[in-house]
Design a protein around this motif. Structure first.
Motif, PDB file in Angstrom:
ATOM      1  N   LEU A 160      55.312   4.580  72.992  1.00 17.79           N
ATOM      2  CA  LEU A 160      55.700   4.005  74.277  1.00 17.79           C
ATOM      3  C   LEU A 160      54.699   4.363  75.375  1.00 17.79           C
ATOM      4  O   LEU A 160      54.436   3.547  76.270  1.00 17.79           O
ATOM      5  CB  LEU A 160      57.106   4.476  74.645  1.00 17.79           C
ATOM      6  CG  LEU A 160      58.213   4.011  73.677  1.00 17.79           C
ATOM      7  CD1 LEU A 160      59.559   4.614  74.065  1.00 17.79           C
ATOM      8  CD2 LEU A 160      58.293   2.484  73.646  1.00 17.79           C
ATOM      9  N   LYS A 161      54.114   5.546  75.306  1.00 18.41           N
ATOM     10  CA  LYS A 161      53.077   5.910  76.268  1.00 18.41           C
ATOM     11  C   LYS A 161      51.871   4.996  76.135  1.00 18.41           C
ATOM     12  O   LYS A 161      51.302   4.533  77.141  1.00 18.41           O
ATOM     13  CB  LYS A 161      52.658   7.371  76.052  1.00 18.41           C
ATOM     14  CG  LYS A 161      51.575   7.845  77.021  1.00 18.41           C
ATOM     15  CD  LYS A 161      51.203   9.300  76.758  1.00 18.41           C
ATOM     16  CE  LYS A 161      50.113   9.765  77.713  1.00 18.41           C
ATOM     17  NZ  LYS A 161      49.729  11.194  77.453  1.00 18.41           N
ATOM     18  N   SER A 162      51.484   4.688  74.903  1.00 22.83           N
ATOM     19  CA  SER A 162      50.331   3.805  74.681  1.00 22.83           C
ATOM     20  C   SER A 162      50.613   2.389  75.184  1.00 22.83           C
ATOM     21  O   SER A 162      49.679   1.635  75.487  1.00 22.83           O
ATOM     22  CB  SER A 162      49.980   3.763  73.195  1.00 22.83           C
ATOM     23  OG  SER A 162      50.989   3.085  72.448  1.00 22.83           O
ATOM     24  N   GLY A 163      51.901   2.036  75.288  1.00 21.34           N
ATOM     25  CA  GLY A 163      52.271   0.717  75.790  1.00 21.34           C
ATOM     26  C   GLY A 163      52.472   0.665  77.293  1.00 21.34           C
ATOM     27  O   GLY A 163      52.880  -0.381  77.816  1.00 21.34           O
ATOM     28  N   GLY A 164      52.205   1.774  78.001  1.00 20.71           N
ATOM     29  CA  GLY A 164      52.260   1.767  79.459  1.00 20.71           C
ATOM     30  C   GLY A 164      53.516   2.336  80.071  1.00 20.71           C
ATOM     31  O   GLY A 164      53.720   2.215  81.289  1.00 20.71           O
ATOM     32  N   ALA A 165      54.370   2.994  79.295  1.00 16.87           N
ATOM     33  CA  ALA A 165      55.593   3.561  79.861  1.00 16.87           C
ATOM     34  C   ALA A 165      55.267   4.785  80.710  1.00 16.87           C
ATOM     35  O   ALA A 165      54.490   5.650  80.287  1.00 16.87           O
ATOM     36  CB  ALA A 165      56.561   3.937  78.757  1.00 16.87           C
ATOM     37  N   PHE A 166      55.854   4.860  81.916  1.00 13.06           N
ATOM     38  CA  PHE A 166      55.704   6.050  82.751  1.00 13.06           C
ATOM     39  C   PHE A 166      56.822   7.049  82.476  1.00 13.06           C
ATOM     40  O   PHE A 166      56.728   8.229  82.804  1.00 13.06           O
ATOM     41  CB  PHE A 166      55.678   5.687  84.242  1.00 13.06           C
ATOM     42  CG  PHE A 166      57.006   5.257  84.802  1.00 13.06           C
ATOM     43  CD1 PHE A 166      57.901   6.189  85.304  1.00 13.06           C
ATOM     44  CD2 PHE A 166      57.350   3.917  84.839  1.00 13.06           C
ATOM     45  CE1 PHE A 166      59.130   5.791  85.826  1.00 13.06           C
ATOM     46  CE2 PHE A 166      58.562   3.508  85.352  1.00 13.06           C
ATOM     47  CZ  PHE A 166      59.460   4.445  85.851  1.00 13.06           C
ATOM     48  N   ALA A 167      57.911   6.572  81.866  1.00 12.53           N
ATOM     49  CA  ALA A 167      59.033   7.431  81.509  1.00 12.53           C
ATOM     50  C   ALA A 167      59.841   6.737  80.428  1.00 12.53           C
ATOM     51  O   ALA A 167      59.824   5.510  80.303  1.00 12.53           O
ATOM     52  CB  ALA A 167      59.910   7.728  82.721  1.00 12.53           C
ATOM     53  N   ARG A 220      51.250  -1.940  86.028  1.00 15.85           N
ATOM     54  CA  ARG A 220      51.427  -2.277  84.617  1.00 15.85           C
ATOM     55  C   ARG A 220      52.292  -1.239  83.912  1.00 15.85           C
ATOM     56  O   ARG A 220      52.386  -1.249  82.689  1.00 15.85           O
ATOM     57  CB  ARG A 220      50.065  -2.382  83.933  1.00 15.85           C
ATOM     58  CG  ARG A 220      49.199  -3.530  84.457  1.00 15.85           C
ATOM     59  CD  ARG A 220      47.898  -3.635  83.675  1.00 15.85           C
ATOM     60  NE  ARG A 220      47.081  -4.743  84.151  1.00 15.85           N
ATOM     61  CZ  ARG A 220      45.896  -5.066  83.648  1.00 15.85           C
ATOM     62  NH1 ARG A 220      45.385  -4.337  82.654  1.00 15.85           N
ATOM     63  NH2 ARG A 220      45.208  -6.082  84.135  1.00 15.85           N
ATOM     64  N   ARG A 221      52.900  -0.364  84.662  1.00 10.33           N
ATOM     65  CA  ARG A 221      53.717   0.698  84.091  1.00 10.33           C
ATOM     66  C   ARG A 221      55.173   0.257  83.992  1.00 10.33           C
ATOM     67  O   ARG A 221      55.654  -0.545  84.802  1.00 10.33           O
ATOM     68  CB  ARG A 221      53.616   1.970  84.936  1.00 10.33           C
ATOM     69  CG  ARG A 221      52.197   2.414  85.245  1.00 10.33           C
ATOM     70  CD  ARG A 221      51.352   2.630  83.989  1.00 10.33           C
ATOM     71  NE  ARG A 221      51.849   3.715  83.172  1.00 10.33           N
ATOM     72  CZ  ARG A 221      51.504   4.998  83.361  1.00 10.33           C
ATOM     73  NH1 ARG A 221      50.653   5.323  84.341  1.00 10.33           N
ATOM     74  NH2 ARG A 221      51.980   5.936  82.575  1.00 10.33           N
ATOM     75  N   THR A 222      55.867   0.798  83.004  1.00 13.74           N
ATOM     76  CA  THR A 222      57.259   0.415  82.787  1.00 13.74           C
ATOM     77  C   THR A 222      58.133   1.645  82.522  1.00 13.74           C
ATOM     78  O   THR A 222      57.645   2.697  82.077  1.00 13.74           O
ATOM     79  CB  THR A 222      57.412  -0.524  81.575  1.00 13.74           C
ATOM     80  OG1 THR A 222      57.084   0.192  80.376  1.00 13.74           O
ATOM     81  CG2 THR A 222      56.537  -1.750  81.707  1.00 13.74           C
TER      82      THR A 222
END
Length: 377
Positions: free
Chosen positions: A101-108, A71-73
């Motif tokens: 963006l971190k709360s939305g699942g971004a890894f970077a 689920r990471r983007t």
């Protein structure tokens, strides 16, 4: 005090774009429709005005690329975000963005600040190309540089941002081009722009006119004609072509947002289309986006003819800049992209270096794995 950040609607985003002199064509809402493999999100920064009312002061189009089976983007902001990059504390803007963006699942997070660091005049680039000792444009003394850009680079590093992938052997970055070539139009008459072209360019334009080359705007139905020339160009210049559907989707998405956002030009001689190009416009900034040509009848100079028509139209519509997009940083004589650099230098404009793309690894392990994967592609 940090601006408040939240997701914004497409309408809010487009209204913000319209309030600016120009933003990148990759930072308008419709660009997300051009990239169906990415999930698009519009975000906005809000600050109170003198009356205490919340006002939109920054915006960005974020493209999310998912990692398979997770689920990471990767959250990507091409040539964005559109914020006050002259703020001495960019963390005021970037901190809330990273948290969102971190709360939305971004890894970077990867971004490309639309900040130009240095300029080289056409004459300087021409001398560098002719100098056997010059190998990279970046090593050539610039005609102008902005100390604010250097300060921004230092601040980004201090906040944990990392410079994106370095340019490859051809001088192009892995993401958006770090080096571009632009023709300033603001404050110049069209005759002054034409006088600024080098002698070969002016001669070739006259050749095309004398030979009867006609340049006209095309429509959606002409995209297949453009595409056949584009495929021939890709084979000749050794790059992987995008599919026809990409350009059809781009045309539909961008022109639905603004009929002037994208145009198609065709250069014809004796009923045969010899060259074609797409042009993008946001505010007072115009980009030569994609070009294509056949190797036939090069002597009638359709390439110069089509560029001059596009430059002239951009000037007529009040553009401040005609942007020919990416150039190679490599000045080696045996580089196959050097001819394209010479062609663009002939416009009499200037080369510009942006501060480049920057990564923020939220999850360092996933970011490292992703970087290795991209390096091996």
């Amino acid at each position: 005090m940090n601006p408040h950040l939240r997701a914004i609607t497409r309408e809010e985003h487009l209204a913000f774009v319209a309030s600016r002199p120009a933003v990148s064509h990759m930072q308008v809402p419709s660009w997300g429709d051009v990239k169906p493999d990415w999930r698009a999100e519009s975000i906005g920064w809000f600050e109170p005005d003198s009356t205490g009312r919340e006002q939109l002061t920054g915006a960005a189009l974020v493209l999310h690329r998912p990692i398979p089976r997770t689920r990471r983007t990767l959250a990507y902001l091409p040539e964005g975000p559109v914020i006050d990059w002259n703020d001495p504390d960019p963390g005021r803007w970037l901190g809330p963005m990273l948290a969102h963006l971190k709360s939305g699942g971004a890894f970077a997070v990867r971004m490309g600040p639309p900040v130009i660091a240095r300029y080289w005049d056409a004459g300087t680039v021409k001398e560098a190309v002719a100098d056997p000792a010059a190998r990279r444009l970046r090593h050539v003394r610039a005609d102008a540089d902005d100390p604010r850009a250097a300060a921004l680079v230092d601040r980004l590093r201090g906040m944990g941002w990392q410079r994106g992938a370095e340019d490859g052997e051809d001088g192009f970055a892995a993401g958006q081009p770090r080096y571009v070539f632009q023709v300033p139009l603001a404050g110049r008459s069209l005759e002054e722009v034409r006088t600024g072209l080098n002698q070969q360019w002016r001669r070739n334009i006259k050749k095309a006119e004398k030979a009867g080359v006609k340049v006209d705007e095309g429509g959606y139905e002409d995209l297949p004609v453009f595409y056949e020339l584009y495929r021939e160009t890709a084979e000749r210049d050794r790059f992987a072509p995008r599919p026809l559907g990409y350009f059809q989707r781009m045309w539909a998405a961008l022109r639905a947002e603004d009929p002037d956002r994208m145009r198609l030009y065709l250069a014809q001689h004796e009923g045969e289309t010899l060259a074609a190009a797409t042009m993008l416009t946001v505010g007072n900034h115009v980009w030569y986006s994609y070009g294509a040509s056949t190797a036939r009848k090069r002597e009638v100079q359709p390439g110069n003819a089509i560029q001059w028509r596009m430059m002239s139209d951009a000037h007529e519509r009040g553009a401040a800049v005609y942007d020919l997009r990416g150039i190679t940083d490599t000045l080696a004589e045996d580089n196959h992209l050097l001819g394209l650099l010479r062609f663009k230098v002939g416009t009499g404009g200037r080369a510009a270096e942006y501060v480049g793309e920057w990564d923020y690894p939220i999850n360092k392990l996933l970011h490292r794995a992703f970087t290795l994967y991209m390096a091996r592609r």
